[in-house]
Design an enzyme around this catalytic site. Structure first.
Site, PDB file in Angstrom:
ATOM      1  N   PHE A 168       4.532  -9.405   5.739  1.00  9.68           N
ATOM      2  CA  PHE A 168       3.926  -9.645   4.418  1.00  9.68           C
ATOM      3  C   PHE A 168       3.431  -8.333   3.846  1.00  9.68           C
ATOM      4  CE2 PHE A 168       0.738 -10.480   7.684  1.00  9.68           C
ATOM      5  CZ  PHE A 168      -0.340  -9.717   7.291  1.00  9.68           C
ATOM      6  N   VAL A 214       0.849  -1.192   0.000  1.00  8.97           N
ATOM      7  CA  VAL A 214       0.000   0.000   0.000  1.00  8.97           C
ATOM      8  C   VAL A 214       0.886   1.245   0.000  1.00  8.97           C
ATOM      9  CG1 VAL A 214      -1.784   1.276   1.233  1.00  8.97           C
ATOM     10  CG2 VAL A 214      -1.814  -1.230   1.244  1.00  8.97           C
ATOM     11  N   THR A 215       0.779   2.054  -1.037  1.00 17.81           N
ATOM     12  CA  THR A 215       1.532   3.310  -1.106  1.00 17.81           C
ATOM     13  C   THR A 215       0.701   4.381  -1.806  1.00 17.81           C
ATOM     14  OG1 THR A 215       2.566   3.027  -3.300  1.00 17.81           O
ATOM     15  CG2 THR A 215       3.678   1.992  -1.430  1.00 17.81           C
ATOM     16  N   VAL A 216       1.025   5.621  -1.509  1.00 16.20           N
ATOM     17  CA  VAL A 216       0.521   6.765  -2.263  1.00 16.20           C
ATOM     18  C   VAL A 216       1.727   7.650  -2.573  1.00 16.20           C
ATOM     19  CG1 VAL A 216      -0.979   8.785  -2.277  1.00 16.20           C
ATOM     20  CG2 VAL A 216      -1.739   6.679  -1.144  1.00 16.20           C
ATOM     21  N   ARG A 263      -3.221  13.030   0.523  1.00 19.08           N
ATOM     22  CA  ARG A 263      -4.371  13.790   1.030  1.00 19.08           C
ATOM     23  C   ARG A 263      -5.434  14.035  -0.036  1.00 19.08           C
ATOM     24  NH1 ARG A 263      -1.739  12.174   4.577  1.00 19.08           N
ATOM     25  NH2 ARG A 263      -0.903  13.301   6.381  1.00 19.08           N
ATOM     26  N   TYR A 265      -4.301   2.940   9.834  1.00 22.95           N
ATOM     27  CA  TYR A 265      -5.273   1.896   9.533  1.00 22.95           C
ATOM     28  C   TYR A 265      -6.416   1.754  10.524  1.00 22.95           C
ATOM     29  CZ  TYR A 265      -2.053   0.759   5.843  1.00 22.95           C
ATOM     30  OH  TYR A 265      -1.262   0.841   4.725  1.00 22.95           O
ATOM     31  N   GLY A 289      -7.573  11.297  -0.742  1.00 20.05           N
ATOM     32  CA  GLY A 289      -8.536  10.222  -0.519  1.00 20.05           C
ATOM     33  C   GLY A 289      -8.265   8.957  -1.305  1.00 20.05           C
ATOM     34  N   LEU A 290      -7.086   8.838  -1.927  1.00 23.97           N
ATOM     35  CA  LEU A 290      -6.808   7.647  -2.742  1.00 23.97           C
ATOM     36  C   LEU A 290      -6.708   6.397  -1.880  1.00 23.97           C
ATOM     37  CD1 LEU A 290      -4.190   9.049  -5.300  1.00 23.97           C
ATOM     38  CD2 LEU A 290      -6.693   9.013  -5.432  1.00 23.97           C
TER      39      LEU A 290
END
Length: 414
Positions: free
Chosen positions: A414, A83-85, A91, A124, A93-94
């Site tokens: 993982f 999981v990355t942005v 900021r 999370y 909302g992706l």
């Protein structure tokens, strides 16, 4: 132009991997070998990306997993990873869009929980994940342990043998399956995992360095434990060895095997320091040493996070330490696992059914995830204002039922 979130095609995997590397602050260079290796084991239907003008700017992947719960049962899980942005698209909302879609798909598939290893703590919880199992890593000052290096295996008739990768691929899966039956918090390991851990399968971009492996066999000849470690090559100015052994993996299904393997690693010639890798916070190791102070804590942190997707199936899958009868009001903003449920435990088993009765406790699905494997304290969560008690004594009743004698442990990243 709006950012589109959708499954990634095979032709877009290279761009997705570049975005992944960027998000994890690794060099944004992707080789053809890495693309081929990833494509071979990814379920592409579960690889999602956010695309802005055709360029991948956020990544998200899930895969099928099982999780061991108190009592030894396994529940089907959706594991969340990669999981990355990208820093240019924070900021917006992706992440929320990707996580929401992924969790809804997991619930529709019939998974009981979702799991992840959180790189950052604050992210999370807002998606319903709670910290369910922690880890501790120790550095052992071998000369201070008080162990007798001439007797690397304690008495009892067992023995430790060096083995190779082929032996590990044969013995390891059986031992790991037995571990999951006696330790909650354990996730499954695929054939690919064992191949990557023993060098029979390349996992670009990671380079391979052959480790050492040893197995503990009981007096009857049965394999009961396995350790994998590496060592550096460091010498002091006075030509004294100052080498560090780093444990990559140590699984044991009996206390005798665990004791023997730790004693063995601490008795290897030239090794003056042992780094344990990530262990359960209540690992036996420090107190296996004549001087437990020889083991210094390097890391103590949350590790495995759990998000309950099906409250009834999740609560009925595990066993409980004491009888209880509780009506739980579970709040879930995503609408996946919320509702009011009566949990009745007897003889360690449980029945969980929806109910309209008045609640004894109210808690967010995040706190239910934290309680699920028996590590968190309901009393402590109530003191923090995260669990609301409506019936006097209900928090203590829940604490007694949910808590486990040993803390959960997830050996794997993982």
């Amino acid at each position: 132009m709006s950012v589109e979130i959708r499954p990634v095609t095979e032709s877009e995997l290279s761009d997705w991997l570049r975005a992944l590397a960027t998000g994890f602050l690794r060099p944004p260079l992707v080789t053809d070998e890495e693309v081929a290796a990833r494509r071979a084991h990814f379920d592409m239907a579960r690889v999602r990306g956010a695309f802005d003008a055709g360029r991948c700017v956020a990544t998200h992947r899930t895969f099928a997993q099982t999780l061991s719960v108190p009592g030894g049962a396994r529940v089907p899980s959706t594991a969340v990873t990669h999981v990355t942005v990208s820093p240019t698209h924070r900021r917006r909302g992706l992440l929320s869009r990707m996580m929401t879609a992924g969790l809804a798909a997991a619930r529709e598939r019939g998974d009981v929980v979702s799991t992840l290893i959180a790189a950052e703590y604050p992210i999370y919880g807002r998606f319903g994940f709670g910290p369910a199992a922690g880890i501790t890593e120790w550095s052992v000052d071998v000369p201070r342990t008080g162990l007798d290096a001439r007797r690397p295996v304690p008495d009892g008739g067992g023995r430790v043998d060096l083995v190779d990768g082929a032996d590990v691929r044969k013995l390891g899966p059986v031992l790991h399956e037995r571990l999951a039956g006696v330790r909650h918090g354990v996730v499954d390991r695929s054939e690919r995992w064992w191949g990557g851990a023993t060098g029979s399968l390349e996992t670009p971009p990671h380079s391979w360095k052959e480790p050492f492996h040893a197995v503990y066999r009981s007096a009857g000849g049965e394999a009961e434990g396995l350790v994998t470690w590496t060592a550096d090559d460091r010498w002091g100015d006075a030509k004294q060895p100052q080498n560090t052994a780093t444990v990559r993996d140590l699984i044991a299904v009996t206390p005798e095997a665990e004791r023997a393997l730790w004693h063995f690693v601490c008795s290897v010639d030239w090794v003056t320091t042992v780094r344990t890798g990530y262990r359960a916070p209540d690992d036996l190791l420090p107190d296996l040493l004549p001087d437990p102070r020889a083991a210094r804590v390097l890391t103590s942190a949350d590790f495995l996070w759990v998000r309950v997707l099906d409250t009834v199936r999740a609560l009925e899958a595990r066993t409980y330490a004491a009888p209880a009868s509780l009506v739980l009001e579970v709040v879930d903003a995503a609408g996946l696992a919320g509702g009011r449920f009566r949990l009745d435990t007897a003889a360690g088993q449980a029945a969980c059914t929806p109910t309209a009765a008045a609640p004894d406790l109210t808690l967010d699905v995040r706190e239910l995830g934290a309680l699920y494997l028996g590590d968190a304290s309901a009393v402590r969560l109530a003191a923090l204002g995260l669990v609301t008690e409506h019936r006097a004594g209900a928090v203590t009743e829940a604490d007694t039922a949910f808590r486990t004698a040993r803390r959960p442990w997830c050996p794997d990243v993982f």
